[in-house]
Design a protein around this motif. Structure first.
Motif, PDB file in Angstrom:
ATOM      1  N   ASP A  36      35.587  47.729  34.891  1.00  0.00           N
ATOM      2  CA  ASP A  36      35.012  48.131  36.177  1.00  0.00           C
ATOM      3  C   ASP A  36      35.641  49.486  36.487  1.00  0.00           C
ATOM      4  O   ASP A  36      36.818  49.561  36.855  1.00  0.00           O
ATOM      5  CB  ASP A  36      35.348  47.095  37.257  1.00  0.00           C
ATOM      6  N   GLY A  64      36.448  48.045  44.041  1.00  0.00           N
ATOM      7  CA  GLY A  64      36.815  48.128  45.462  1.00  0.00           C
ATOM      8  C   GLY A  64      36.090  49.282  46.118  1.00  0.00           C
ATOM      9  O   GLY A  64      36.583  49.901  47.063  1.00  0.00           O
ATOM     10  N   SER A  65      34.872  49.551  45.634  1.00  0.00           N
ATOM     11  CA  SER A  65      34.217  50.799  46.039  1.00  0.00           C
ATOM     12  C   SER A  65      33.816  50.824  47.510  1.00  0.00           C
ATOM     13  O   SER A  65      33.513  51.900  48.034  1.00  0.00           O
ATOM     14  CB  SER A  65      33.031  51.133  45.129  1.00  0.00           C
ATOM     15  N   SER A  66      33.889  49.674  48.206  1.00  0.00           N
ATOM     16  CA  SER A  66      33.620  49.752  49.652  1.00  0.00           C
ATOM     17  C   SER A  66      34.749  50.524  50.355  1.00  0.00           C
ATOM     18  O   SER A  66      34.598  50.947  51.501  1.00  0.00           O
ATOM     19  CB  SER A  66      33.451  48.356  50.252  1.00  0.00           C
ATOM     20  N   ASN A 124      39.693  37.063  51.869  1.00  0.00           N
ATOM     21  CA  ASN A 124      38.767  37.470  52.925  1.00  0.00           C
ATOM     22  C   ASN A 124      38.522  36.272  53.838  1.00  0.00           C
ATOM     23  O   ASN A 124      37.657  35.427  53.548  1.00  0.00           O
ATOM     24  CB  ASN A 124      37.461  37.984  52.320  1.00  0.00           C
ATOM     25  N   TYR A 181      45.219  41.969  53.156  1.00  0.00           N
ATOM     26  CA  TYR A 181      43.963  42.037  52.390  1.00  0.00           C
ATOM     27  C   TYR A 181      43.409  43.444  52.518  1.00  0.00           C
ATOM     28  O   TYR A 181      43.097  43.885  53.623  1.00  0.00           O
ATOM     29  CB  TYR A 181      42.957  41.011  52.933  1.00  0.00           C
ATOM     30  N   GLY A 204      40.740  44.724  50.550  1.00  0.00           N
ATOM     31  CA  GLY A 204      39.330  44.876  50.184  1.00  0.00           C
ATOM     32  C   GLY A 204      39.164  45.496  48.809  1.00  0.00           C
ATOM     33  O   GLY A 204      38.039  45.702  48.357  1.00  0.00           O
ATOM     34  N   ALA A 205      40.269  45.790  48.123  1.00  0.00           N
ATOM     35  CA  ALA A 205      40.204  46.268  46.729  1.00  0.00           C
ATOM     36  C   ALA A 205      41.081  45.339  45.903  1.00  0.00           C
ATOM     37  O   ALA A 205      42.294  45.237  46.136  1.00  0.00           O
ATOM     38  CB  ALA A 205      40.701  47.693  46.618  1.00  0.00           C
ATOM     39  N   MET A 206      40.474  44.671  44.938  1.00  0.00           N
ATOM     40  CA  MET A 206      41.205  43.664  44.169  1.00  0.00           C
ATOM     41  C   MET A 206      42.453  44.251  43.515  1.00  0.00           C
ATOM     42  O   MET A 206      43.501  43.614  43.475  1.00  0.00           O
ATOM     43  CB  MET A 206      40.276  43.080  43.106  1.00  0.00           C
ATOM     44  N   PHE A 247      46.715  35.899  45.701  1.00  0.00           N
ATOM     45  CA  PHE A 247      45.454  36.564  46.048  1.00  0.00           C
ATOM     46  C   PHE A 247      44.332  35.606  45.642  1.00  0.00           C
ATOM     47  O   PHE A 247      44.358  35.033  44.551  1.00  0.00           O
ATOM     48  CB  PHE A 247      45.300  37.894  45.296  1.00  0.00           C
ATOM     49  N   LYS A 301      32.209  35.451  43.674  1.00  0.00           N
ATOM     50  CA  LYS A 301      31.820  36.863  43.824  1.00  0.00           C
ATOM     51  C   LYS A 301      32.320  37.747  42.678  1.00  0.00           C
ATOM     52  O   LYS A 301      31.593  38.596  42.181  1.00  0.00           O
ATOM     53  CB  LYS A 301      32.361  37.422  45.142  1.00  0.00           C
ATOM     54  N   LEU A 302      33.589  37.586  42.302  1.00  0.00           N
ATOM     55  CA  LEU A 302      34.183  38.555  41.370  1.00  0.00           C
ATOM     56  C   LEU A 302      33.702  38.293  39.939  1.00  0.00           C
ATOM     57  O   LEU A 302      33.385  37.167  39.565  1.00  0.00           O
ATOM     58  CB  LEU A 302      35.704  38.512  41.466  1.00  0.00           C
ATOM     59  N   ARG A 303      33.646  39.382  39.159  1.00  0.00           N
ATOM     60  CA  ARG A 303      33.082  39.298  37.807  1.00  0.00           C
ATOM     61  C   ARG A 303      34.151  38.880  36.803  1.00  0.00           C
ATOM     62  O   ARG A 303      35.265  39.401  36.806  1.00  0.00           O
ATOM     63  CB  ARG A 303      32.459  40.634  37.397  1.00  0.00           C
TER      64      ARG A 303
HETATM   65  P1  FDP Z   1      33.936  45.889  46.056  1.00  0.00           P
HETATM   66  O1  FDP Z   1      32.869  44.867  46.290  1.00  0.00           O
HETATM   67  O2  FDP Z   1      34.196  46.799  47.216  1.00  0.00           O
HETATM   68  O3  FDP Z   1      33.784  46.642  44.756  1.00  0.00           O
HETATM   69  O4  FDP Z   1      34.407  43.924  43.038  1.00  0.00           O
HETATM   70  C1  FDP Z   1      34.627  43.560  44.002  1.00  0.00           C
HETATM   71  C2  FDP Z   1      35.492  43.846  45.212  1.00  0.00           C
HETATM   72  O5  FDP Z   1      35.320  45.069  45.847  1.00  0.00           O
HETATM   73  C3  FDP Z   1      36.993  43.651  44.935  1.00  0.00           C
HETATM   74  O6  FDP Z   1      37.660  44.794  44.519  1.00  0.00           O
HETATM   75  C4  FDP Z   1      37.507  43.138  46.266  1.00  0.00           C
HETATM   76  O7  FDP Z   1      38.654  42.333  46.143  1.00  0.00           O
HETATM   77  C5  FDP Z   1      36.334  42.349  46.792  1.00  0.00           C
HETATM   78  O8  FDP Z   1      35.154  42.806  46.106  1.00  0.00           O
HETATM   79  C6  FDP Z   1      36.121  42.561  48.253  1.00  0.00           C
HETATM   80  O9  FDP Z   1      35.073  41.763  48.677  1.00  0.00           O
HETATM   81  P2  FDP Z   1      34.782  41.410  50.208  1.00  0.00           P
HETATM   82  O10 FDP Z   1      34.339  42.689  50.850  1.00  0.00           O
HETATM   83  O11 FDP Z   1      33.719  40.385  50.124  1.00  0.00           O
HETATM   84  O12 FDP Z   1      36.065  40.892  50.776  1.00  0.00           O
END
Ligand code: FDP
Length: 340
Positions: free
Chosen positions: A115, A119-121, A208, A241, A243-245, A259, A274-276
């Motif tokens: 990847d 954590g692109s958000s 989360n 938390y 938001g970036a793994m 975590f 959710k996670l890959r």
């Molecule tokens: P993101 O969607 O922003 O790329 O890949 C997934 C990931 O980030 C992880 O890095 C992070 O731990 C998780 O999703 C965050 O998800 P939530 O916004 O659902 O908490």
């Protein structure tokens, strides 16, 4: 005793010379390529707002996430570095529906799952992001991409790069976990965290909690337990938390704790993680185990879980061995109660 002034390239060359010649050389070559692409990625992240690279690229990736401009750029940067390495036979990337084949990778070339920008958000708000990767033997197969499937225990190396106040590359080749910090003046990763060991138990959990209504009762009961004060056993735990793994797992490795990204169990018959698995869950599980930690799906060891699809998802509870074991115990107890 680890030499703290050692660069990543020196470290990898010294390790691979002592190990299996062919495969280990390819592993080292690909890790060096990941280090080079990380240096480019961190520089681009630092200048992204100035270069108009923030924001969405338009469209979604194969797993349904909104694609950011930096996701696309990061993927292309990693592809270029891996092709140049001559040691990679295929790349499974979050940003490509099918594996990117690299036939010039040679018979001993490895397959990498990556990847590029995880954590692109966090990208548009100046938060930490990362790159996650795992390497598996290519076994000379054509096409090589399918060699990425199978259990996580097939991984021969895994790691991540954390882009925060400093850029930190952490990797394992199955002989412990080493961490390097980018010396920006020299353009080199230097060994700063030799032989990382996760504490047996921590004081922090990362999850989360906004998703709590979707968790199964075991998960909910475990988090409730962590939040319930009990001085003798060091509770309540603190919640962190990002938001970036990568940032959350890195903190957990160094400071201990747990975590979690459990499945959405709104429909108990159809769990939705959710996670890959290939480029988030399994690599972090290998790193955690190599650092003396534990990684579980809630019901079993992550590394025993076999991937059958490139973009498959899986739940993960990862961190200090005692914390993860207790979380599993909560899952077990509640599953047994439901079955009774
Ligand atoms: P993101 O969607 O922003 O790329 O890949 C997934 C990931 O980030 C992880 O890095 C992070 O731990 C998780 O999703 C965050 O998800 P939530 O916004 O659902 O908490």
């Amino acid at each position: 005793m680890a030499d703290r002034s050692m660069t990543l390239d020196e470290h990898l060359r010294s390790r691979s010379a002592a190990a299996l010649p062919g495969l280990a050389r390819s592993v080292a070559g690909v890790l060096i390529a990941i280090g080079r692409s990380a240096i480019r990625i961190q520089a681009e992240l630092a200048h992204a707002a100035l270069r108009g690279r923030l924001g969405a690229a338009g469209g979604q990736n194969v797993t349904g996430d909104t694609v950011k401009k930096l996701d696309v750029w990061g993927h292309e940067t990693v592809v270029d570095a891996l092709r140049d390495s001559g040691a990679c036979r295929a790349l499974v990337s979050e940003e490509s529906a099918e594996p990117v084949e690299m036939p010039a990778g040679g018979a001993e070339g490895v397959v990498i799952c990556c990847d590029p920008v995880d954590g692109s958000s966090n990208l548009d708000v100046g938060g930490s992001v990362g790159t996650i990767f795992a390497l598996r033997p290519g076994r000379g197969q054509k096409p090589a991409g399918p060699m990425a499937l199978g259990p996580g225990s097939d991984q021969v190396a895994a790691g991540y790069v954390l882009y925060g106040p400093s850029t930190i590359l952490v990797y394992t080749m199955g002989e412990g976990v080493q961490g390097f910090t980018l010396d920006r003046d020299r353009g080199e990763f230097v060994l700063t965290h030799p032989e990382i060991r996760v504490p047996k138990r921590g004081k922090v959990y990362g999850v989360n909690e906004g998703n709590a209504s979707t968790w199964d009762p075991g998960q909910r009961a475990y988090v409730e337990h962590l939040r319930t004060p009990d001085k003798a056993s060091g509770r309540p735990y603190s919640l962190r938390y990002s938001g970036a793994m990568v940032a959350d797992v890195h903190r957990t490795l160094l400071d201990g704790g747990i975590f979690m990204y459990p499945s959405d169990m709104t429909d108990p018959g159809r769990p939705k993680p959710k996670l890959r698995l290939l480029y988030e869950v399994a690599p972090m599980a290998m790193i955690a185990e190599q650092a003396g930690g534990r990684a579980s799906t809630g019901t079993g060891r992550v590394l025993d879980l076999a991937a059958t699809e490139f973009h498959q998802r899986a739940p993960i509870l990862v961190g200090s061995p005692d914390d993860v074991a207790l979380a599993e115990e909560f899952h077990r107890r509640h599953a047994a109660r439901q079955g009774a």
